[in-house]
Design an enzyme around this catalytic site. Structure first.
Site, PDB file in Angstrom:
ATOM      1  N   LYS A  29       0.844  -1.204   0.000  1.00  0.00           N
ATOM      2  CA  LYS A  29       0.000   0.000   0.000  1.00  0.00           C
ATOM      3  C   LYS A  29       0.876   1.250   0.000  1.00  0.00           C
ATOM      4  CE  LYS A  29      -3.789  -2.409   2.306  1.00  0.00           C
ATOM      5  NZ  LYS A  29      -4.501  -2.713   3.556  1.00  0.00           N
ATOM      6  N   GLN A  69      -4.270  -1.475   9.864  1.00  0.00           N
ATOM      7  CA  GLN A  69      -4.268  -2.790   9.222  1.00  0.00           C
ATOM      8  C   GLN A  69      -4.854  -3.836  10.171  1.00  0.00           C
ATOM      9  OE1 GLN A  69      -3.534  -3.367   6.046  1.00  0.00           O
ATOM     10  NE2 GLN A  69      -3.726  -5.582   6.130  1.00  0.00           N
ATOM     11  N   ASP A  92     -10.910   3.188   4.731  1.00  0.00           N
ATOM     12  CA  ASP A  92     -11.272   1.769   4.659  1.00  0.00           C
ATOM     13  C   ASP A  92     -12.790   1.579   4.668  1.00  0.00           C
ATOM     14  OD1 ASP A  92      -9.403  -0.247   4.487  1.00  0.00           O
ATOM     15  OD2 ASP A  92      -8.877  -0.181   6.609  1.00  0.00           O
TER      16      ASP A  92
HETATM   17  N1  GUN Z   1      -6.754  -6.640   6.273  1.00  0.00           N
HETATM   18  C1  GUN Z   1      -7.068  -7.317   5.133  1.00  0.00           C
HETATM   19  N2  GUN Z   1      -7.701  -6.504   4.266  1.00  0.00           N
HETATM   20  C2  GUN Z   1      -7.773  -5.285   4.858  1.00  0.00           C
HETATM   21  C3  GUN Z   1      -8.303  -4.024   4.454  1.00  0.00           C
HETATM   22  O1  GUN Z   1      -8.870  -3.847   3.358  1.00  0.00           O
HETATM   23  N3  GUN Z   1      -8.175  -3.021   5.349  1.00  0.00           N
HETATM   24  C4  GUN Z   1      -7.593  -3.198   6.555  1.00  0.00           C
HETATM   25  N4  GUN Z   1      -7.523  -2.145   7.374  1.00  0.00           N
HETATM   26  N5  GUN Z   1      -7.086  -4.336   6.969  1.00  0.00           N
HETATM   27  C5  GUN Z   1      -7.187  -5.380   6.116  1.00  0.00           C
END
Ligand code: GUN
Length: 295
Positions: A54, A98, A121
């Site tokens: 990311k 995350q 998110d």
């Molecule tokens: N863990 C797996 N996919 C995601 C996501 O799209 N956002 C977040 N914050 N954690 C994740």
């Protein structure tokens, strides 16, 4: 018959290039550089890789970004303080914590501490509520909006089609159902939200899908006999399984038995290289939107 492979990497690269243009346009017009803060707790190898990817995507698209790292021993209160300090920083427009978090931390409490205006998110209950009611400004979670965008750019008609989603998570299944039923040209689908509660009856539901979305987190659980011939199959799964033929001794597979389902479906997303890259692209889109809205 062999299915068309939907190239998520290519489609995501297109969306990332558009996010970059939007980010640069915002900077030129207003002097504001869209900025994301990633919060990474613990040592999970998968989470480290996801956050690193990311960050690379944010960098390439011209965003300012930073990753704050904390040991798995951080307390819930300490992590909430971290979230509050990012909320208070008016140079930061997007905050991503995350997931998953260590067991002693209640994820809902952390998510609820995030300013909904920075919740790129789309996981805060305010954003989930606005998505469900299709009202006001909100952020939709990135994987579901990535699935919608991918179908749109691949020119797969969704309007009036029966989409069967398998998986009811807050991250994917539920918000995807909420997006797909909205009355917009990209959506307007008839949606069935199926899940493991169907037990051995699951196939009765999946066989009715024009578009089948697998998002239950079970390696290769969707087998060819569960798919209607000619259906479009979207695999959201990311499962690491043992495989002695690889150097690492593991392999990444989806929730779909790709080899055999490809023989039945008309189009299918691979893992990796399908939905995964779309998630990151949509995150950048949400962030630039958050930065615009903040002005
Ligand atoms: N863990 C797996 N996919 C995601 C996501 O799209 N956002 C977040 N914050 N954690 C994740």
């Amino acid at each position: 018959m062999s299915a068309t492979i939907i190239d998520g990497k290519r489609i995501a690269a297109e969306v990332r290039a558009e996010a970059r243009e939007k980010c640069l346009a915002l900077l030129n017009e207003t002097g504001v550089q869209a900025r994301i803060v990633f919060v990474l707790v613990g040592e999970s190898a998968a989470s480290q890789v996801y956050v690193r990817n990311k960050g690379i995507a944010a960098e390439e698209a011209g965003f300012s970004h930073e990753t704050l790292r904390f040991p798995a021993t951080i307390s819930e209160e300490e992590l909430i303080d971290v979230v509050r300090s990012v909320n208070a920083d008016n140079k930061t427009h997007g905050l991503l914590v995350q997931l998953p978090l260590p067991k002693h931390i209640r994820e809902a409490r952390i998510i609820e501490a995030i300013d909904p205006a920075k919740d790129i998110d789309g996981l805060h209950p305010v954003n989930a509520g606005h998505l469900a009611t299709a009202t006001g400004h909100y952020f939709a979670p990135c994987t579901p909006s990535g699935v919608v965008e991918m179908l749109y750019r691949e020119k797969i008609e969704v309007q009036g089609k029966h989409v069967v989603i398998v998986g009811r998570s807050n991250l994917v299944g539920k918000p995807l159902a909420m997006l797909l039923v909205q009355k917009t040209p990209k959506t307007n689908a008839i949606v069935t939200l199926a899940h493991t509660g169907a037990g051995i009856r699951l196939k009765e539901f999946t066989l009715h899908a024009d578009i089948l979305v697998a998002a239950m987190g079970a390696p290769r659980a969707i087998t060819a006999d569960m798919v209607k011939p000619g259906a479009v199959v979207i695999d959201v799964g990311m499962n690491r399984i043992a495989d002695t033929s690889t150097k690492s001794g593991t392999k990444l597979v989806g929730d779909v038995d790709y080899e055999l389902v490809s023989e039945v479906a008309s189009a299918i997303t691979p893992v990796p290289g399908g939905v995964g890259p779309m998630t990151i692209a949509m995150l950048l889109m949400n962030t630039v939107e958050a930065a615009r809205r903040s002005l």
